[in-house]
Design an enzyme around this catalytic site. Structure first.
Site, PDB file in Angstrom:
ATOM      1  N   LYS A 258       0.870  -1.174   0.000  1.00 54.01           N
ATOM      2  CA  LYS A 258       0.000   0.000   0.000  1.00 54.01           C
ATOM      3  C   LYS A 258       0.908   1.226   0.000  1.00 54.01           C
ATOM      4  CE  LYS A 258      -4.096   1.889   2.214  1.00 54.01           C
ATOM      5  NZ  LYS A 258      -3.692   3.286   2.387  1.00 54.01           N
TER       6      LYS A 258
ATOM      7  N   ARG B 123      -8.411  12.136  -6.515  1.00 55.99           N
ATOM      8  CA  ARG B 123      -9.559  11.408  -6.017  1.00 55.99           C
ATOM      9  C   ARG B 123     -10.653  12.342  -5.507  1.00 55.99           C
ATOM     10  NH1 ARG B 123     -11.349   7.189  -1.819  1.00 55.99           N
ATOM     11  NH2 ARG B 123     -11.564   8.820  -0.282  1.00 55.99           N
TER      12      ARG B 123
HETATM   13  S1  IVH Z   1      -7.006  -0.135  -4.067  1.00 55.42           S
HETATM   14  C1  IVH Z   1     -11.300  -0.319  -4.502  1.00 55.42           C
HETATM   15  N1  IVH Z   1      -4.438  -0.635  -3.918  1.00 55.42           N
HETATM   16  O1  IVH Z   1      -4.998   3.588  -0.390  1.00 55.42           O
HETATM   17  C2  IVH Z   1      -9.902  -0.232  -4.154  1.00 55.42           C
HETATM   18  N2  IVH Z   1      -5.230   1.383  -2.969  1.00 55.42           N
HETATM   19  O2  IVH Z   1      -7.040   3.463   1.660  1.00 55.42           O
HETATM   20  C3  IVH Z   1      -9.358   1.140  -4.033  1.00 55.42           C
HETATM   21  N3  IVH Z   1      -3.482   2.819  -2.040  1.00 55.42           N
HETATM   22  O3  IVH Z   1      -7.285   5.650  -2.071  1.00 55.42           O
HETATM   23  C4  IVH Z   1      -7.937   1.293  -3.746  1.00 55.42           C
HETATM   24  N4  IVH Z   1      -1.803   1.516  -2.516  1.00 55.42           N
HETATM   25  O4  IVH Z   1      -4.775   5.998  -2.494  1.00 55.42           O
HETATM   26  C5  IVH Z   1      -5.419   0.219  -3.614  1.00 55.42           C
HETATM   27  N5  IVH Z   1      -2.177  -1.165  -3.916  1.00 55.42           N
HETATM   28  C6  IVH Z   1      -3.157  -0.323  -3.605  1.00 55.42           C
HETATM   29  C7  IVH Z   1      -2.904   0.900  -2.943  1.00 55.42           C
HETATM   30  C8  IVH Z   1      -3.981   1.731  -2.637  1.00 55.42           C
HETATM   31  C9  IVH Z   1      -2.164   2.662  -1.979  1.00 55.42           C
HETATM   32  C10 IVH Z   1      -4.215   3.980  -1.471  1.00 55.42           C
HETATM   33  C11 IVH Z   1      -5.156   4.637  -2.456  1.00 55.42           C
HETATM   34  C12 IVH Z   1      -6.511   4.523  -1.839  1.00 55.42           C
HETATM   35  C13 IVH Z   1      -6.187   4.327  -0.400  1.00 55.42           C
HETATM   36  C14 IVH Z   1      -7.294   3.579   0.291  1.00 55.42           C
END
Ligand code: IVH
Length: 790
Positions: A126, A147
């Site tokens: 993440k 976003r």
């Molecule tokens: S998926 C429906 N994958 O984390 C799924 N998010 O807490 C939406 N982020 O807004 C996000 N790494 O800015 C996803 N590998 C990853 C990510 C990630 C960082 C951030 C992203 C999101 C936030 C959500």
């Protein structure tokens, strides 16, 4: 034979070449051509586009910074909302997530053997940056958006275009007409450190962490600022898509990668929740060595159909979860600021903190570096502060929470006296030279003037003196040095050489045998190389490399001791400040006395000898004139003057001969006037003559530029070795480079000429690519050595 291509054909060819190289560099991480070659193609394209402006299109690699500064960002509605993620902090929460996924997919009840079913998950780090959505239509990047609240974001198209890992058009074929790519814009740690260093130097705003830096850089109304920031993009999903994509999360990301979109190198498939936990632990262990900040890992049900079946709850999907790591930042209270005295007398503020656990480690102290940093943070005792632990680096105070400042907060004051010896504390000076004159301004470091009469400095100086890379006296640890100093047995490094058996034996940790061993080790250290000795003296700002350089270039202690600061600056990488440090170290009576005692007590320096050709090669008359910094006389003017004058006397004579100077070519009137005025000043004549005399006394004579070029092939260059080299050991590689005249440095800067990167190269490689420094692998390096005749 094919006909010569038209400009349009050549432009199209160059663009696709550059796109392909970008793809290999950023997406596949397998650079295929040297940076210099890339630059050459890029410049050729720029030139062609300048000649044929009607052929410029928005997706040309030259057009990343095109947009004008905006006064406000436009709004963008997200057709497919940008969601966020639920969090799991504990293992149990992840297990519960997995159970709910199984329930949602009707898998509960387990398999034939009674165990739980295994759901397949995609796993990624993440990234700690900010989410963006990139819209491609017909393969062209048409828009980038933040976003925002998930339904409406801001139009940051001109800004995302400046991010080199964002393709302006897609590679390959088969992409849907409309493809929204979602991912994170982030700033790698090395880029963040470099940016903060740059900002601090120019007096600009520094950022508390890479996330804030990324956000601040992306939300700039002027895309030129964004372009100057080391941002990167990594994709983890899609938004609106007009056609079909592969049926799994990983298959889809692999497809996007084939179209040129960067995805995480750490993307993996996990079968079952145990495999997810193993992934979490593995990334957790490597967290600090990754090139970027992460705050957890993300697990997503891999089959897209299953994702659709599981659906959403409000703003978070049922099919994905973020498994968070312990935070790297915490709040705590600043209890006090104490001052520590280091080896060179620098009095450094240290924060005493109310103990707080940051990512599993209890932190109660943090260095504040210097008083400028204290001022920059606006720090007061009693403040609540944010502490950040970045990797293995010592914890840092990154911000004051000013809303929480108590009424009785106290300012942090620099002590007027050294907290250890009571000597006066003075502020260091920064040296600047312009128009031939040096000027001094206040630096950010305060120093105790007590030198070796200050116990703190003495202890540190001795610890440094005996250390492995200095005089290498084994058996003298920090504790023993402290004892020797506290007992009054050692008052300077020279006293080590008069220590007797009786004085040592009986000190804590010293029995008969260890005493004898220590005395033998001290005796063995009596024949250090000149470089080791210079390093061991602990001159401020003189590390091992500078010590080696001084020894190699000047060849004798006598020359190093006498060298004028202006002469020292002829050495590559010795700036005025370091030169002044060296000079004033040897000017200091006490230091001179210690050196004399050391020599009187039997120290014999090895490798003393001739002035090295490398030094002579650095000192050309043109360079000398250039260094005088006379208004309007730059490199070319200096070269012309050197050719005409031939020597300093010649130059002074020329400056005073109206007719001769008036008719001289290659120098404009203003510069001629400045030259006359410069040498009309007796102080300038005296200084120039002193430098000239010293250079000659050192055995150097002015040479023509041509001679210099005949010198060492890598003279003046700085190389950095990183990662593991397989064929040649690093030490050998270093020796070879040095023999060719290059300096081998430990860190990458804008001045680095080339980085040799082996497997496992990390932050240095990242920094090199961020700064656009040339990078080669071991094979090309060996080829280059061959070519240079080593
Ligand atoms: S998926 C429906 N994958 O984390 C799924 N998010 O807490 C939406 N982020 O807004 C996000 N790494 O800015 C996803 N590998 C990853 C990510 C990630 C960082 C951030 C992203 C999101 C936030 C959500």
């Amino acid at each position: 034979m094919s006909a010569t291509p038209t400009a349009a054909e050549r432009i199209a060819h160059l663009r696709s070449e550059l796109d392909a190289h970008n793809y290999r560099y950023y997406v596949l991480d397998e650079p295929s051509i040297p940076d210099a070659e890339y630059d050459r193609l890029f410049r050729e394209l720029q030139a062609l586009e300048r000649e044929h402006p009607h052929l410029v299109t928005s997706e040309s690699p030259t057009q990343r910074v095109g947009g004008e500064a905006l006064s406000v960002f436009g709004e963008v509605r997200h057709e497919v909302p940008m969601l966020s993620l639920g969090n799991a902090f504990e293992e149990e929460e992840l297990l519960a997530f997995d159970r709910s996924v199984q329930a949602g997919l009707g898998l509960q009840g387990g398999d034939l053997f009674g165990g739980g079913a295994s759901v397949e998950y995609s796993c990624e780090p993440k990234l700690d940056g900010l989410a963006v959505s990139l819209r491609y239509e017909h393969g062209q990047l048409v828009r980038g958006a933040t976003r925002g609240d998930g339904s409406t974001g801001e139009d940051i198209s001109s800004n995302v275009r400046t991010i080199r890992t964002v393709p302006l058009r897609l590679q390959g074929e088969g992409w849907p007409q409309v493809l929204e790519v979602r991912g994170e814009v982030y700033m790698p740690k090395a880029g963040f450190d470099a940016l903060n260093a740059r900002q601090a130097q120019s007096g600009g705003k520094t950022f508390a962490n890479p996330r804030n830096a990324a956000a601040g850089s992306l939300r700039q109304l002027d895309p030129k600022i964004t372009a100057s920031r080391p941002l990167e993009f990594c994709c983890y999903g899609v938004g609106q898509v007009s056609g079909e994509l592969p049926a799994t999360q990983i298959g889809m990301l692999e497809q996007l990668k084939a179209w040129g979109i960067p995805i995480s190198r750490e993307l993996r498939l996990a079968r079952g929740v145990e495999a997810c936990l193993a992934y979490y632990r593995d990334i957790g262990e490597r967290r600090t060595s990754l090139a970027y900040d992460i705050d957890g890992v993300v697990f997503k049900v891999n089959t897209i159909e299953d994702q659709q079946q599981l659906g959403f709850r409000a703003r978070t999907p049922h099919w994905a979860i973020a498994h968070k790591f312990p935070a790297m930042e915490e709040l705590t209270e600043l209890l006090d600021v104490e001052f520590q005295v280091g080896r060179t007398g620098a009095v450094t503020p240290v924060a005493r903190l109310k103990p707080v656990k940051v990512a599993g480690v209890t932190v109660s102290n943090a260095s504040l570096h210097n008083m400028d940093e204290v001022a920059r943070l606006g720090l007061m005792i009693g403040d609540t502060v944010i502490i950040r632990r970045a990797g293995d680096v010592i914890p840092q105070v990154v911000q004051v929470v000013s809303e929480r400042r108590p009424a009785d907060a106290r300012p942090v004051l620099t002590p007027a006296q050294c907290p250890v010896c009571g000597s006066h504390v003075e502020r260091t000076q920064l040296v600047k030279r312009s128009k031939g004159k040096e000027s001094f301004s206040e630096g950010s470091i305060y120093r105790c003037v007590g030198r070796l009469s200050c116990q703190a400095q003495l202890k540190q100086a001795i610890i440094h003196f005996v250390s492995r890379r200095a005089m290498d006296i084994e058996g003298l640890g920090e504790k023993s040095v402290e004892q020797l100093v506290d007992e009054g047995l050692v008052t300077s490094p020279a006293d080590l050489y008069t220590l007797t058996f009786e004085q040592i034996v009986g000190l804590e940790g010293f029995a008969e045998l260890s005493t004898r061993n220590l005395l033998a080790a001290i005796a063995d250290s009596r024949r250090p190389s000149l470089a080791r000795f210079i390093y061991a003296l602990g001159i401020p700002d003189v590390g091992e490399e500078t010590a080696k350089l001084l020894a190699r270039a000047l060849g004798s202690l006598a020359r190093i001791q006498q060298a004028l600061p202006q002469v020292l600056t002829y050495l590559p990488d010795v700036g005025l400040e370091v030169a002044h440090e060296i000079h004033s170290f040897f000017e200091d009576g006490h230091n001179r006395q210690v050196i004399q005692q050391l020599l009187a007590r039997g120290l014999v320096l090895q490798e003393e000898g001739e002035l090295h050709a490398e030094f002579a090669a650095c000192a050309t008359l043109a360079g000398f004139i250039d260094k005088l910094n006379i208004a309007g006389i730059a490199a070319t003017g200096a070269k012309n003057l050197a050719e005409k004058a031939g020597s300093l006397e010649g130059l002074i004579a020329l400056s005073q001969d109206w007719l001769d100077l008036s008719v001289m070519k290659g120098l404009n009137e203003k510069a001629k006037q400045a030259l006359r005025e410069f040498f009309a000043e007796p102080a300038n004549v005296a200084l120039a003559t002193a430098i000239d005399a010293q250079l000659r006394a050192f055995g150097m004579h002015w040479q023509s530029e041509k001679k210099v070029l005949e010198g060492l092939p890598l003279a003046g260059q700085t190389w950095v070795l990183t990662g593991s080299l397989e064929v040649m050991s690093r030490d050998v590689a270093k020796d070879r480079l040095e023999a060719l005249g290059a300096k081998v440095a430990g860190s990458v800067s804008a001045k680095t000429s080339c980085v040799v990167a082996g497997p496992g190269a990390g932050s240095k490689l990242a920094k090199a690519s961020e700064l656009g420094v040339r990078v080669i692998d071991e094979e090309s390096f060996l080829a280059e050595l061959d070519r240079l005749g080593q």
